[in-house]
Scaffold this active site. Structure first.
Site, PDB file in Angstrom:
ATOM      1  CB  THR A 167     -76.945 -86.707 -79.638  1.00 19.94           C
ATOM      2  OG1 THR A 167     -77.259 -86.495 -78.270  1.00 19.94           O
ATOM      3  CG2 THR A 167     -76.107 -85.556 -80.159  1.00 19.94           C
ATOM      4  N   GLY A 206     -73.705 -91.366 -79.825  1.00 22.94           N
ATOM      5  CA  GLY A 206     -73.744 -90.491 -78.657  1.00 22.94           C
ATOM      6  C   GLY A 206     -73.014 -91.132 -77.484  1.00 22.94           C
ATOM      7  CB  ALA A 207     -70.954 -90.720 -75.094  1.00 20.22           C
ATOM      8  CE  LYS A 237     -72.221 -95.633 -77.467  1.00 18.75           C
ATOM      9  NZ  LYS A 237     -73.408 -94.773 -77.493  1.00 18.75           N
ATOM     10  N   GLY A 238     -74.756 -96.560 -73.107  1.00 17.03           N
ATOM     11  CA  GLY A 238     -75.756 -97.546 -72.708  1.00 17.03           C
ATOM     12  C   GLY A 238     -76.988 -96.944 -72.067  1.00 17.03           C
ATOM     13  N   GLY A 239     -77.095 -95.588 -72.124  1.00 15.04           N
ATOM     14  CA  GLY A 239     -78.302 -94.941 -71.608  1.00 15.04           C
ATOM     15  C   GLY A 239     -79.548 -95.423 -72.322  1.00 15.04           C
ATOM     16  N   GLY A 240     -79.376 -95.877 -73.552  1.00 14.05           N
ATOM     17  CA  GLY A 240     -80.496 -96.424 -74.323  1.00 14.05           C
ATOM     18  C   GLY A 240     -80.461 -97.944 -74.390  1.00 14.05           C
ATOM     19  CD  GLU A 291     -75.109 -97.433 -78.420  1.00  7.38           C
ATOM     20  OE1 GLU A 291     -75.844 -96.487 -78.738  1.00  7.38           O
ATOM     21  OE2 GLU A 291     -74.703 -97.589 -77.263  1.00  7.38           O
TER      22      GLU A 291
HETATM   23  C1  5RP Z   1     -77.566 -95.648 -76.147  1.00 13.52           C
HETATM   24  C2  5RP Z   1     -76.428 -94.714 -75.911  1.00 13.52           C
HETATM   25  C3  5RP Z   1     -76.657 -93.289 -76.296  1.00 13.52           C
HETATM   26  O1  5RP Z   1     -75.786 -92.974 -77.324  1.00 13.52           O
HETATM   27  C4  5RP Z   1     -76.407 -92.424 -75.077  1.00 13.52           C
HETATM   28  O2  5RP Z   1     -77.319 -92.836 -74.063  1.00 13.52           O
HETATM   29  C5  5RP Z   1     -76.598 -90.939 -75.375  1.00 13.52           C
HETATM   30  O3  5RP Z   1     -77.935 -90.692 -75.715  1.00 13.52           O
HETATM   31  P1  5RP Z   1     -78.471 -89.220 -76.023  1.00 13.52           P
HETATM   32  O4  5RP Z   1     -77.817 -88.759 -77.259  1.00 13.52           O
HETATM   33  O5  5RP Z   1     -79.953 -89.423 -76.156  1.00 13.52           O
HETATM   34  O6  5RP Z   1     -78.139 -88.349 -74.841  1.00 13.52           O
HETATM   35  O7  5RP Z   1     -75.371 -95.063 -75.458  1.00 13.52           O
HETATM   36  O8  5RP Z   1     -77.298 -96.913 -75.617  1.00 13.52           O
END
Ligand code: 5RP
Length: 236
Positions: free
Chosen positions: A36, A91-92, A103-106, A112
């Site tokens: 995002t 993002g979140a 957060k932390g999907g990436g 962050e």
């Molecule tokens: C990375 C994050 C991202 O902001 C979160 O995972 C959202 O990602 P996306 O916009 O791809 O859904 O926290 O560590």
């Protein structure tokens, strides 16, 4: 909207653009991570190119953000170079009604939190699928851990009632390694009733760098949704 268009992608794009539209010339901008925020970074680049926006500096939250910023012509600085960050866009993975986040999907949540937390104004950009009544209901909590401490931290998180799983790479054998050279435990909790307390408790475990609970940091949540077949952006 036509059948081939991915609605999630459209929502992410619209909300990313809406956040980038709020950035003013002459400011220092925290550049978040994820799909995002990537649209926000791209739109900041477009605005610089068209002359609509001038003289911004970006502080990246990850290798990904830094690569995108360079690609779109956004000058980068580090935290050593600036006294303050005017606005951060990120993002979140989950947003609760009090604007607290997971957060932390990436796997970028440690950097962050440093950058987003330093910003005078923190804008979160999500599509509507990220809204939850309670944190932890759809997404496990990411915890960045020093590699040598994965076993004791796993045991400590289990004692707190969590189910930790070491995040594994995709198209890479073995664990995900963060930009700082650490590993990530994704921890499922049956109930996160006090996010502020859990954030501190987990960060107090020796070997933990930071966890993905962002409590009391968000100023504005922009949500991308599809209404009557059209993408719209609203504020939480
Ligand atoms: C990375 C994050 C991202 O902001 C979160 O995972 C959202 O990602 P996306 O916009 O791809 O859904 O926290 O560590």
């Amino acid at each position: 909207m036509s059948a081939e268009v991915d609605p999630i992608k459209v929502m992410k794009q619209q909300v990313g653009i809406a956040a980038a539209q709020r950035v003013q010339s002459g400011t220092v901008v925290g550049l978040g991570t994820g799909s995002t925020t990537a649209y926000a970074i791209q739109h900041l680049g477009d605005r610089l190119k068209s002359g609509d926006l001038k003289d911004i500096k970006g502080v990246p939250t990850s290798f990904q953000a830094s690569v995108l910023a360079k690609q779109y012509g956004i000058p980068l600085v580090t935290l050593d170079d600036v006294d303050q960050i005017d606005v951060a866009i990120d993002g979140a993975d989950e947003v609760d009604p009090a604007k607290n986040l997971i957060k932390g999907g990436g796997a970028a949540h440690t950097r962050e939190k440093i950058v987003d937390g330093l910003a005078d104004y923190f804008i979160v950009v999500v599509d509507s699928s990220k809204l939850v009544d309670k944190l932890g209901s759809t997404f496990p909590l990411p915890v960045e851990v020093l590699p040598l401490a994965v076993a004791p931290v796993t045991r400590a998180l289990e004692k707190l009632g969590g189910k930790p799983e070491l995040r594994m790479g995709v198209k890479k054998d073995g664990p995900v390694i963060t930009d700082q050279g650490n590993m990530v435990l994704d921890v499922t909790f049956s109930d996160i009733s006090n996010p502020a307390e859990l954030e501190k408790t987990i960060n107090n475990i020796p070997g933990v760098l930071d966890n993905g609970l962002f409590v009391g940091l968000t100023d504005l949540v922009l949500i991308g949704e599809i209404k009557d077949g059209q993408p719209v952006v609203r504020e939480l």
